[in-house]
Design a protein around this motif. Structure first.
Motif, short mmCIF file in Angstrom:
data_model
loop_
_atom_site.label_atom_id
_atom_site.label_comp_id
_atom_site.label_asym_id
_atom_site.label_seq_id
_atom_site.Cartn_x
_atom_site.Cartn_y
_atom_site.Cartn_z
N PHE A 117 0.87 -1.09 0.04
CA PHE A 117 -0.16 -0.12 0.03
C PHE A 117 0.89 1.22 -0.04
O PHE A 117 0.76 2.12 -0.87
N LEU A 118 1.83 1.19 0.80
CA LEU A 118 2.86 2.40 0.99
C LEU A 118 3.50 2.71 -0.31
O LEU A 118 3.85 3.80 -0.94
N LEU A 119 4.06 1.49 -0.92
CA LEU A 119 4.59 1.86 -2.38
C LEU A 119 3.91 2.15 -3.27
O LEU A 119 4.20 2.85 -4.28
N ARG A 120 2.49 1.94 -3.28
CA ARG A 120 1.36 2.33 -4.40
C ARG A 120 1.43 3.81 -4.14
O ARG A 120 1.00 4.59 -5.01
N PHE A 121 1.37 4.36 -2.98
CA PHE A 121 1.22 5.77 -2.85
C PHE A 121 2.49 6.67 -2.51
O PHE A 121 2.55 7.68 -2.01
N LYS A 122 3.57 6.11 -2.69
CA LYS A 122 4.81 6.73 -2.54
C LYS A 122 4.99 8.05 -3.08
O LYS A 122 5.83 8.95 -2.09
N GLN A 124 2.97 10.59 -3.30
CA GLN A 124 2.08 11.46 -2.70
C GLN A 124 2.06 11.69 -1.26
O GLN A 124 1.48 12.41 -0.72
N LEU A 125 2.50 10.59 -0.62
CA LEU A 125 2.61 10.38 0.96
C LEU A 125 3.30 11.50 1.47
O LEU A 125 4.52 11.73 1.14
N LYS A 126 2.58 12.29 2.36
CA LYS A 126 3.14 13.47 3.06
C LYS A 126 3.42 13.16 4.54
O LYS A 126 4.39 13.52 5.22
N SER A 127 2.79 12.09 4.93
CA SER A 127 2.55 11.76 6.66
C SER A 127 2.23 10.33 6.68
O SER A 127 1.13 9.94 6.04
N VAL A 128 2.90 9.70 7.21
CA VAL A 128 2.76 8.14 7.70
C VAL A 128 2.88 7.78 9.25
O VAL A 128 4.04 8.49 9.87
N GLU A 129 1.93 7.38 9.67
CA GLU A 129 1.92 6.90 11.30
C GLU A 129 1.81 5.34 11.17
O GLU A 129 0.78 5.01 10.99
N LEU A 130 2.59 4.69 11.98
CA LEU A 130 2.64 3.15 11.98
C LEU A 130 2.71 2.83 13.50
O LEU A 130 3.41 3.28 14.26
N HIS A 131 1.67 2.02 13.79
CA HIS A 131 1.60 1.48 15.05
C HIS A 131 1.79 0.01 15.15
O HIS A 131 0.84 -0.67 14.53
N VAL A 132 2.88 -0.78 15.72
CA VAL A 132 3.15 -1.93 15.68
C VAL A 132 2.67 -2.55 16.69
O VAL A 132 2.93 -2.27 17.86
N ALA A 147 9.46 7.68 -0.95
CA ALA A 147 8.56 8.47 -0.99
C ALA A 147 9.20 9.88 -0.89
O ALA A 147 9.67 10.31 0.25
N PRO A 148 9.36 10.56 -2.05
CA PRO A 148 9.96 11.73 -1.95
C PRO A 148 9.60 13.06 -1.35
O PRO A 148 9.95 13.93 -0.94
N LEU A 169 14.86 8.52 5.26
CA LEU A 169 13.85 9.19 4.94
C LEU A 169 14.33 10.75 4.91
O LEU A 169 14.16 11.60 5.86
N LEU A 170 15.03 11.08 3.97
CA LEU A 170 15.95 12.33 3.62
C LEU A 170 15.16 13.70 3.89
O LEU A 170 15.65 14.79 4.30
N GLN A 171 13.86 13.68 3.56
CA GLN A 171 12.94 14.64 3.53
C GLN A 171 12.13 15.11 4.78
O GLN A 171 11.39 15.92 4.99
N LEU A 172 12.28 14.22 5.67
CA LEU A 172 11.47 14.38 7.10
C LEU A 172 11.76 15.78 7.49
O LEU A 172 12.85 16.12 7.59
N GLU A 173 10.66 16.16 8.03
CA GLU A 173 10.57 17.49 8.82
C GLU A 173 10.19 17.15 10.29
O GLU A 173 10.43 18.06 11.19
#
Length: 353
Positions: A117-122, A124-132, A147-148, A169-173
């Protein structure tokens, strides 16, 4: 004799008002599924309502299919507060081409589906929150390296070394890392993770043990504006943050003198400070000296703020704040958690005035 009228014969503006009067989303969905005309009205009525979409437990897969078919184009954010559902994931992937934000739960069983799913939207994704989930060890963060536009990443309760993929994830803010509490603290080389993240502006860490790294105090986090540390085991050396404006340290495991050194290194740029430590970070004179160099500080919350609240120090404190540019329009907010200190402070303020 005039033929009987049915609901769908009503003007569109009346039908829209009917949807507006319905109390719950489930009622609106049930009505919309009763007739194609009502479905079209529902789509118009709800065009802005589902920009942020949450997975409600009362909805069946059929209801999701219907909702996303009519409103999916408007969805910008998806939050799944339940285990990942492959059917729902496929529906979102097909109907929500403008998705930019995702929050979901991940297990070993679902990690490959979430990764796809993440690769499909790579792009355009600007924010991702993962709960393991508990005892899961998913290998998933590497998918986000492609995800640029990713600017915000949150991961909680993870296990294993997959966290080191964050450094790609070099573009992280904005970055939040929350580790599940263990009897033995989990050590993470946060300096290694953050070193390549030159755009990082906000860092939030829970239950992270910093390693003792030689030369850590000579490291610079050049763009960091906000730093929040909770339940962390801090090393004696800590990076320099020349642009830091907001600092919060809660439930730390470090001598208060080292906390004081971290605070003082950023005193000239700080605008907000919150300390919830197990002991006093500043004595009276130290706190007043800190205020003198903290020209931009406008908010201070300290669990042990029994510094400078007595009348002899309060006048000095007020004069320092005036010299720092504090006015009624740009006030200085001081929060004390002790009811005794608050009563004492109020009494001394009245006498100082």
């Amino acid at each position: 004799m005039e033929a009987g009228r049915i609901l769908t014969d009503l003007p569109l503006e009346i039908l829209d008002r009917i949807f507006e009067c319905l109390g719950t989303r489930s009622d609106k969905l049930n009505l919309a599924q009763a007739h194609p005309i009502l479905a079209d009205v529902f789509a118009l009525h709800s065009c802005g309502e589902y920009r942020e979409l949450k997975a409600w437990n009362f909805m069946t897969d059929e209801s999701w299919s219907f909702l996303l078919h009519y409103c999916g184009m408007n969805v910008k954010s998806l939050s799944l507060k339940r285990p990942w559902n492959n059917v729902l994931g496929d529906l979102v992937a097909y109907n929500c081409p403008n998705l930019e934000e995702l929050s979901c739960y991940v297990s070993d069983k679902t990690s490959q589906s979430v990764k796809s799913f993440l690769l499909r939207f790579k792009n355009q994704l600007k924010s991702v929150e993962l709960h393991v989930e508990l005892d899961a060890h998913p290998k998933i963060i590497d998918a986000l390296a492609e995800a640029p536009n990713l600017r915000k990443f949150y991961i909680s309760q993870f296990n294993g070394n997959d966290v080191y993929e964050i450094q790609n994830l070099l573009q992280l803010e904005e970055l939040t890392i929350q580790i599940r509490l263990h009897p033995v603290p989990v050590q993470i080389d946060i300096l290694k993770i953050c070193a390549p993240l030159k755009n990082l502006r906000c860092l939030v860490l829970f239950n992270v043990q910093f390693p003792e790294v030689e030369g850590a105090s000579s490291v610079t986090w050049p763009s960091l504006v906000e730093l929040k540390l909770s339940g962390c085991y801090l090393s004696h050396g800590f990076p320099f943050c020349p642009e830091l404006k907001a600092l919060q340290i809660r439930k730390h495991y470090l001598h208060t003198g080292n906390v004081r050194n971290i605070v003082l290194r950023s005193a000239q740029t700080l605008e907000s400070l919150w300390l919830a430590c197990s002991g006093r970070v500043f004595n009276d004179d130290q706190f007043l000296d800190f205020l003198r160099i903290s020209k931009n500080l406008r908010y201070c919350k300290n669990r042990f703020i029994n510094t400078a609240i007595y009348s002899e120090n309060l006048r000095t404190m007020v004069n320092i704040l005036r010299n720092n540019g504090v006015t009624a329009e740009k006030p200085f907010v001081l929060i004390m958690e002790s009811e005794y200190e608050m009563r004492y402070f109020d009494r001394n303020v009245s006498t100082t005035n």
